[in-house]
Design a protein around this motif. Structure first.
Motif, PDB file in Angstrom:
ATOM      1  N   ASP A 178      11.005  35.750  28.690  1.00 53.25           N
ATOM      2  CA  ASP A 178      10.298  36.098  29.927  1.00 53.25           C
ATOM      3  C   ASP A 178       9.533  34.932  30.531  1.00 53.25           C
ATOM      4  O   ASP A 178       9.335  34.857  31.735  1.00 53.25           O
ATOM      5  CB  ASP A 178       9.307  37.242  29.675  1.00 53.25           C
ATOM      6  CG  ASP A 178      10.057  38.548  29.451  1.00 53.25           C
ATOM      7  OD1 ASP A 178      11.236  38.610  29.863  1.00 53.25           O
ATOM      8  OD2 ASP A 178       9.493  39.474  28.847  1.00 53.25           O
ATOM      9  N   LYS A 230      11.426  30.774  33.651  1.00 46.69           N
ATOM     10  CA  LYS A 230      11.949  31.272  34.932  1.00 46.69           C
ATOM     11  C   LYS A 230      13.361  30.754  35.204  1.00 46.69           C
ATOM     12  O   LYS A 230      14.149  31.399  35.828  1.00 46.69           O
ATOM     13  CB  LYS A 230      11.019  30.841  36.077  1.00 46.69           C
ATOM     14  CG  LYS A 230       9.681  31.574  36.089  1.00 46.69           C
ATOM     15  CD  LYS A 230       8.996  31.484  37.444  1.00 46.69           C
ATOM     16  CE  LYS A 230       8.480  30.094  37.752  1.00 46.69           C
ATOM     17  NZ  LYS A 230       7.244  29.742  37.012  1.00 46.69           N
ATOM     18  N   HIS A 231      13.630  29.520  34.710  1.00 46.87           N
ATOM     19  CA  HIS A 231      14.969  28.966  34.954  1.00 46.87           C
ATOM     20  C   HIS A 231      15.367  27.915  33.929  1.00 46.87           C
ATOM     21  O   HIS A 231      14.526  27.274  33.320  1.00 46.87           O
ATOM     22  CB  HIS A 231      15.062  28.365  36.373  1.00 46.87           C
ATOM     23  CG  HIS A 231      13.972  27.391  36.685  1.00 46.87           C
ATOM     24  ND1 HIS A 231      13.164  27.513  37.779  1.00 46.87           N
ATOM     25  CD2 HIS A 231      13.566  26.274  36.029  1.00 46.87           C
ATOM     26  CE1 HIS A 231      12.291  26.513  37.780  1.00 46.87           C
ATOM     27  NE2 HIS A 231      12.517  25.752  36.737  1.00 46.87           N
ATOM     28  N   HIS A 244       9.254  24.855  30.571  1.00 41.48           N
ATOM     29  CA  HIS A 244       9.787  24.963  31.918  1.00 41.48           C
ATOM     30  C   HIS A 244      10.213  23.654  32.545  1.00 41.48           C
ATOM     31  O   HIS A 244      11.171  23.576  33.278  1.00 41.48           O
ATOM     32  CB  HIS A 244       8.641  25.500  32.769  1.00 41.48           C
ATOM     33  CG  HIS A 244       9.092  26.624  33.571  1.00 41.48           C
ATOM     34  ND1 HIS A 244       9.613  27.736  33.021  1.00 41.48           N
ATOM     35  CD2 HIS A 244       9.137  26.775  34.915  1.00 41.48           C
ATOM     36  CE1 HIS A 244       9.951  28.549  33.991  1.00 41.48           C
ATOM     37  NE2 HIS A 244       9.676  27.998  35.130  1.00 41.48           N
ATOM     38  N   LYS A 298      20.075  36.096  33.409  1.00 46.81           N
ATOM     39  CA  LYS A 298      18.627  35.976  33.508  1.00 46.81           C
ATOM     40  C   LYS A 298      18.163  35.460  32.147  1.00 46.81           C
ATOM     41  O   LYS A 298      18.615  35.986  31.116  1.00 46.81           O
ATOM     42  CB  LYS A 298      18.054  37.370  33.781  1.00 46.81           C
ATOM     43  CG  LYS A 298      16.575  37.454  33.964  1.00 46.81           C
ATOM     44  CD  LYS A 298      16.229  38.898  34.378  1.00 46.81           C
ATOM     45  CE  LYS A 298      14.752  39.189  34.264  1.00 46.81           C
ATOM     46  NZ  LYS A 298      14.228  39.099  32.893  1.00 46.81           N
ATOM     47  N   PRO A 340      18.515  31.693  38.409  1.00 44.15           N
ATOM     48  CA  PRO A 340      17.574  31.213  37.385  1.00 44.15           C
ATOM     49  C   PRO A 340      18.055  29.945  36.671  1.00 44.15           C
ATOM     50  O   PRO A 340      17.965  29.826  35.465  1.00 44.15           O
ATOM     51  CB  PRO A 340      17.471  32.406  36.427  1.00 44.15           C
ATOM     52  CG  PRO A 340      18.757  33.123  36.580  1.00 44.15           C
ATOM     53  CD  PRO A 340      19.261  32.870  37.952  1.00 44.15           C
TER      54      PRO A 340
END
Length: 250
Positions: free
Chosen positions: A13, A16-17, A125, A9, A70
């Motif tokens: 935070d 997300k991936h 992201h 993971k 993720p």
């Protein structure tokens, strides 16, 4: 290794991936590599990634519907399609996170800033976190000059952006009879080591960033030897990507 990938993971935070961009020549096994990763994680041979000229994000389902691993893969059109293949500037835009899903690669011109598919303000992201070059071992050392030139160009662009890179050598069983006999011979094969060294010298990717794999292609059943090679490259991709996002400011 499978457990490592299943438990992974992103540490940050707000990420997300990890985004992994795959590039290489036509028929190198880019889509098959994405399929093989999915097969290993699902435990069943799957074929969902299709070679397309459209930019597309592939997610891999983890268990329940809408629960995904993720990390995501983006595939590009081949480096040497008719009229010159994927535009080098498009690769740069994709690395920077400006290209959105559905964009149709056009060898003649790059994505324009006023296109619907142009993301003006990419977040961490949208950016690419790991760049993966896919090359068939059967092509080495006779990789065409224009392909070598394009790979070097793309590598230079990624280096300027600080994006970690590695290479996946596919079709290793077709390149070496010893490996075709038994995939476990891959790290004992002098022939394969020579191929990796030749490729490393051609494009400048260090030996410890070059991974030999056999993609799932005509197999119906899963095979541990195939899985372990795919997992070892996937683990390195995750480590590289994790390092990269932890260095970046969001």
């Amino acid at each position: 290794s499978l457990q490592y990938v299943r438990n992974y993971k992103p540490y940050k935070d707000d990420v997300k991936h990890l985004r992994i961009l795959i590039y290489g020549s036509v028929g190198a096994g880019k889509s098959s590599f994405i399929d093989s990763v999915e097969s290993v994680l699902q435990g069943i041979v799957t074929t969902t990634a299709l070679a397309e000229a459209n930019y597309k994000t592939y997610k891999i389902q983890k268990g329940k519907p809408r629960d995904f691993y993720p990390f995501v893969f983006n595939d590009t059109m081949g480096l040497e399609m008719q009229h010159g293949g994927v535009h080098p500037k498009d690769i740069k835009l994709a690395l920077e996170g400006h290209v959105t899903d559905g964009y149709m690669f056009n060898p003649a011109s790059k994505l324009s800033g006023n296109s619907l598919y142009y993301n003006k303000e990419p977040t961490l992201h949208d950016k690419v976190h790991v760049l993966v070059c896919v090359v068939p071992a059967t092509q080495i050392p006779i990789v065409p000059d224009d392909i070598v030139r394009k790979i070097k160009n793309i590598r230079r662009t990624a280096s300027e952006l600080g994006i970690p890179q590695l290479a996946v050598l596919t079709k290793i069983d077709l390149a070496c009879p010893e490996i075709q006999e038994d995939l476990k011979n891959v790290y004992k094969s002098k022939y394969m080591k020579d191929k990796m060294e030749q490729f490393s010298q051609l494009v400048g990717i260090p030996m410890n960033c070059i991974f030999p794999v056999k993609n799932y292609h005509e197999e119906i059943d899963m095979k541990d030897d195939v899985d372990s090679l795919i997992l070892s490259v996937l683990r390195r991709i995750i480590d590289f990507g994790e390092n990269f996002i932890n260095r970046m400011e969001t």
